[in-house]
Design a protein around this motif. Structure first.
Motif, PDB file in Angstrom:
ATOM      1  N   LYS A  10      -1.429 -11.297   1.686  1.00  0.00           N
ATOM      2  CA  LYS A  10      -1.614 -12.252   2.778  1.00  0.00           C
ATOM      3  C   LYS A  10      -0.959 -11.689   4.037  1.00  0.00           C
ATOM      4  O   LYS A  10       0.247 -11.435   4.051  1.00  0.00           O
ATOM      5  CB  LYS A  10      -0.958 -13.587   2.426  1.00  0.00           C
ATOM      6  CG  LYS A  10      -1.748 -14.398   1.423  1.00  0.00           C
ATOM      7  CD  LYS A  10      -1.198 -15.818   1.352  1.00  0.00           C
ATOM      8  CE  LYS A  10      -1.854 -16.547   0.190  1.00  0.00           C
ATOM      9  NZ  LYS A  10      -0.910 -17.382  -0.559  1.00  0.00           N
TER      10      LYS A  10
ATOM     11  N   MET B 116       0.097 -12.852   6.780  1.00  0.00           N
ATOM     12  CA  MET B 116       1.246 -13.505   7.430  1.00  0.00           C
ATOM     13  C   MET B 116       2.552 -13.316   6.681  1.00  0.00           C
ATOM     14  O   MET B 116       3.607 -13.665   7.180  1.00  0.00           O
ATOM     15  CB  MET B 116       0.961 -14.996   7.669  1.00  0.00           C
ATOM     16  CG  MET B 116       0.798 -15.808   6.434  1.00  0.00           C
ATOM     17  SD  MET B 116      -0.945 -16.218   6.252  1.00  0.00           S
ATOM     18  CE  MET B 116      -0.817 -17.719   5.296  1.00  0.00           C
ATOM     19  N   LEU B 117       2.485 -12.733   5.483  1.00  0.00           N
ATOM     20  CA  LEU B 117       3.717 -12.530   4.709  1.00  0.00           C
ATOM     21  C   LEU B 117       4.342 -11.146   4.929  1.00  0.00           C
ATOM     22  O   LEU B 117       5.370 -10.831   4.342  1.00  0.00           O
ATOM     23  CB  LEU B 117       3.435 -12.689   3.208  1.00  0.00           C
ATOM     24  CG  LEU B 117       3.010 -14.077   2.738  1.00  0.00           C
ATOM     25  CD1 LEU B 117       2.794 -14.085   1.236  1.00  0.00           C
ATOM     26  CD2 LEU B 117       4.051 -15.118   3.120  1.00  0.00           C
TER      27      LEU B 117
ATOM     28  N   VAL C 119       4.879  -7.388   7.624  1.00  0.00           N
ATOM     29  CA  VAL C 119       4.659  -6.634   8.850  1.00  0.00           C
ATOM     30  C   VAL C 119       4.181  -5.247   8.406  1.00  0.00           C
ATOM     31  O   VAL C 119       4.448  -4.819   7.288  1.00  0.00           O
ATOM     32  CB  VAL C 119       5.916  -6.500   9.732  1.00  0.00           C
ATOM     33  CG1 VAL C 119       6.283  -7.828  10.349  1.00  0.00           C
ATOM     34  CG2 VAL C 119       7.082  -5.935   8.950  1.00  0.00           C
TER      35      VAL C 119
ATOM     36  N   GLU D  58       3.296   1.575   6.155  1.00  0.00           N
ATOM     37  CA  GLU D  58       4.346   0.907   5.402  1.00  0.00           C
ATOM     38  C   GLU D  58       4.079  -0.587   5.522  1.00  0.00           C
ATOM     39  O   GLU D  58       3.998  -1.123   6.624  1.00  0.00           O
ATOM     40  CB  GLU D  58       5.738   1.208   5.986  1.00  0.00           C
ATOM     41  CG  GLU D  58       6.164   2.656   5.897  1.00  0.00           C
ATOM     42  CD  GLU D  58       6.568   3.079   4.488  1.00  0.00           C
ATOM     43  OE1 GLU D  58       6.732   2.192   3.614  1.00  0.00           O
ATOM     44  OE2 GLU D  58       6.726   4.301   4.259  1.00  0.00           O
TER      45      GLU D  58
ATOM     46  N   VAL E   4       5.701  -3.974   4.883  1.00  0.00           N
ATOM     47  CA  VAL E   4       7.043  -4.517   4.617  1.00  0.00           C
ATOM     48  C   VAL E   4       6.971  -6.039   4.575  1.00  0.00           C
ATOM     49  O   VAL E   4       6.497  -6.666   5.522  1.00  0.00           O
ATOM     50  CB  VAL E   4       8.045  -4.086   5.719  1.00  0.00           C
ATOM     51  CG1 VAL E   4       9.459  -4.533   5.360  1.00  0.00           C
ATOM     52  CG2 VAL E   4       8.015  -2.567   5.907  1.00  0.00           C
ATOM     53  N   LYS E   5       7.438  -6.616   3.488  1.00  0.00           N
ATOM     54  CA  LYS E   5       7.420  -8.069   3.348  1.00  0.00           C
ATOM     55  C   LYS E   5       8.431  -8.712   4.296  1.00  0.00           C
ATOM     56  O   LYS E   5       9.431  -8.098   4.639  1.00  0.00           O
ATOM     57  CB  LYS E   5       7.817  -8.477   1.928  1.00  0.00           C
ATOM     58  CG  LYS E   5       6.808  -8.131   0.863  1.00  0.00           C
ATOM     59  CD  LYS E   5       7.306  -8.672  -0.484  1.00  0.00           C
ATOM     60  CE  LYS E   5       6.726  -7.844  -1.626  1.00  0.00           C
ATOM     61  NZ  LYS E   5       7.327  -8.164  -2.918  1.00  0.00           N
ATOM     62  N   PHE E   6       8.159  -9.945   4.671  1.00  0.00           N
ATOM     63  CA  PHE E   6       9.186 -10.761   5.314  1.00  0.00           C
ATOM     64  C   PHE E   6      10.190 -11.157   4.242  1.00  0.00           C
ATOM     65  O   PHE E   6       9.856 -11.890   3.314  1.00  0.00           O
ATOM     66  CB  PHE E   6       8.557 -12.036   5.903  1.00  0.00           C
ATOM     67  CG  PHE E   6       8.101 -11.898   7.315  1.00  0.00           C
ATOM     68  CD1 PHE E   6       9.011 -11.742   8.353  1.00  0.00           C
ATOM     69  CD2 PHE E   6       6.752 -11.938   7.628  1.00  0.00           C
ATOM     70  CE1 PHE E   6       8.591 -11.631   9.675  1.00  0.00           C
ATOM     71  CE2 PHE E   6       6.322 -11.823   8.950  1.00  0.00           C
ATOM     72  CZ  PHE E   6       7.248 -11.678   9.969  1.00  0.00           C
ATOM     73  N   ILE E   7      11.388 -10.641   4.337  1.00  0.00           N
ATOM     74  CA  ILE E   7      12.429 -11.023   3.389  1.00  0.00           C
ATOM     75  C   ILE E   7      13.580 -11.611   4.196  1.00  0.00           C
ATOM     76  O   ILE E   7      14.158 -10.921   5.040  1.00  0.00           O
ATOM     77  CB  ILE E   7      12.925  -9.804   2.557  1.00  0.00           C
ATOM     78  CG1 ILE E   7      11.749  -9.183   1.808  1.00  0.00           C
ATOM     79  CG2 ILE E   7      14.023 -10.223   1.590  1.00  0.00           C
ATOM     80  CD1 ILE E   7      12.118  -7.903   1.046  1.00  0.00           C
ATOM     81  N   GLY E   8      13.895 -12.860   3.959  1.00  0.00           N
ATOM     82  CA  GLY E   8      14.914 -13.500   4.793  1.00  0.00           C
ATOM     83  C   GLY E   8      15.978 -14.222   4.018  1.00  0.00           C
ATOM     84  O   GLY E   8      16.895 -14.801   4.582  1.00  0.00           O
TER      85      GLY E   8
END
Ligand SMILES: [Zn+2]
Lengths: 66, 268
Positions: A28, A30-31, A33, A58, A60-64
């Motif tokens: 997806k 939006m999940l 970059v 690359e 890269v997931k949004f991990i917060g």
């Protein structure tokens, strides 16, 4: 054509866009970059950026969390 | 000057060629702010206190809940209901009474963040949400404070060492927060304690390198960690020309507070 995606070589169809690649991989948009040849293109342009032979990507997931 | 007790306490790092006496003295004089005393903050705080960081600021508004204990290793079952900053302080003082602990039992916001961050040499981001991460990273950029960014969810982790004016900034990777309601957090998708433990330990390691100047920090690179496949990857990373924060024509010129709702786990 051959791409490098997260360090691994992948064979994909010519003319694929960044958005197309994400769709093909079932990711997806939006999940994540995406870094394309060591630059982070604007999300709005993902559908227009055509990938070329030996491009480096690359995802890269949004991990917060913590 | 280290006293005799300190020479013994820190002997295992003093005898390291790459670390030694000078680095230890720098550490003892340093002030580190750790935002979040949870899954990442616990190992960060523990290792920095044990290693002899002089002053540790601890920011956390929350109290210890039972679902925290599987990963937040500074907090014990007896601490349920206690403020995390109090629980953390007690353990850290027991590990190393030399360390000065400054507690901030609040949320960082645009009104208090500059005053708090201004007191410290290095900031460690160990929070659990994107609005706080953007606020902290923007503020560190404006105040030119080195920032150790670490995050984890599920079996994944990510690490960045951000030196304002030198390395790319947080927004060079994530220009804007994720869309409202799409990104999972620990409370909805879960997290393994070993993942926060791994990333938190690495954040503490990066912090002592930034403070002492030893080795090479992760600056200019991004480290991603996939705990399930057990892969560390290093991603080359450069400043984004049109980065909203550090780019040529920045659009973020002052602190902003985002409101992002997290995705709620749906049980089927
Ligand atoms: Zn930037």
């Amino acid at each position: 054509m051959k791409l490098k995606v997260n360090g691994k070589e992948e064979l994909v169809d010519d003319g694929l866009t960044i958005l197309g690649l994400l769709e093909k991989k079932g990711i997806k948009p939006m999940l994540v970059v995406v870094e394309h040849n060591f630059e982070v293109p604007e999300r709005e342009n993902w559908g227009n950026i055509k990938l070329a032979e030996s491009d480096n990507l690359e995802i890269v997931k949004f991990i917060g969390g913590g | 000057m280290l006293d005799q007790n300190q020479v013994l306490r820190y002997s295992r790092q003093l005898i390291l060629n790459e670390f030694g006496y000078e680095a230890q003295e720098k550490l003892l004089k340093s002030k580190v702010l750790v935002v979040g005393a949870g899954g990442l903050g616990s190992p960060v705080l523990y290792y920095l206190a044990a290693a002899g960081v002089g002053t540790l600021g601890v920011v956390d508004f929350d109290v210890v809940g039972i679902s925290n204990l599987q990963r937040q290793v500074l907090h014990f079952t007896d601490d349920l209901g206690r403020k995390k900053v109090d629980s953390a302080e007690e353990k850290l003082k027991k590990v190393n009474p030399d360390v000065k602990i400054v507690k901030y039992p609040c949320r960082l916001n645009i009104d208090n963040i500059e005053e708090i961050i201004g007191e410290y040499d290095v900031v460690i981001d160990a929070v659990d949400n994107f609005p706080a991460r953007f606020l902290i990273s923007d503020c560190c950029y404006f105040m030119k404070k080195p920032l150790i960014e670490g995050a984890s969810v599920g079996f994944d982790g990510i690490l960045m060492t951000i030196i304002p004016g030198v390395t790319p900034c947080y927004r060079c990777l994530y220009p804007m927060p994720p869309q409202d309601g799409v990104v999972p957090t620990c409370s909805d998708t879960g997290i393994m304690g070993m993942i926060t433990g791994t990333i938190g330990s690495l954040q503490a390691l990066e912090a002592i390198k930034v403070i002492t100047g030893i080795g090479e920090t992760l600056s200019g690179r991004i480290l991603t960690f996939d705990g399930l496949g057990l892969n560390f990857r290093e991603i080359k990373w450069s400043k984004k020309k049109n980065c909203p924060l550090c780019g040529e024509n920045p659009t973020v010129k002052e602190l902003v507070e985002y409101e992002i709702k997290c995705k709620l786990k749906t049980f089927e």
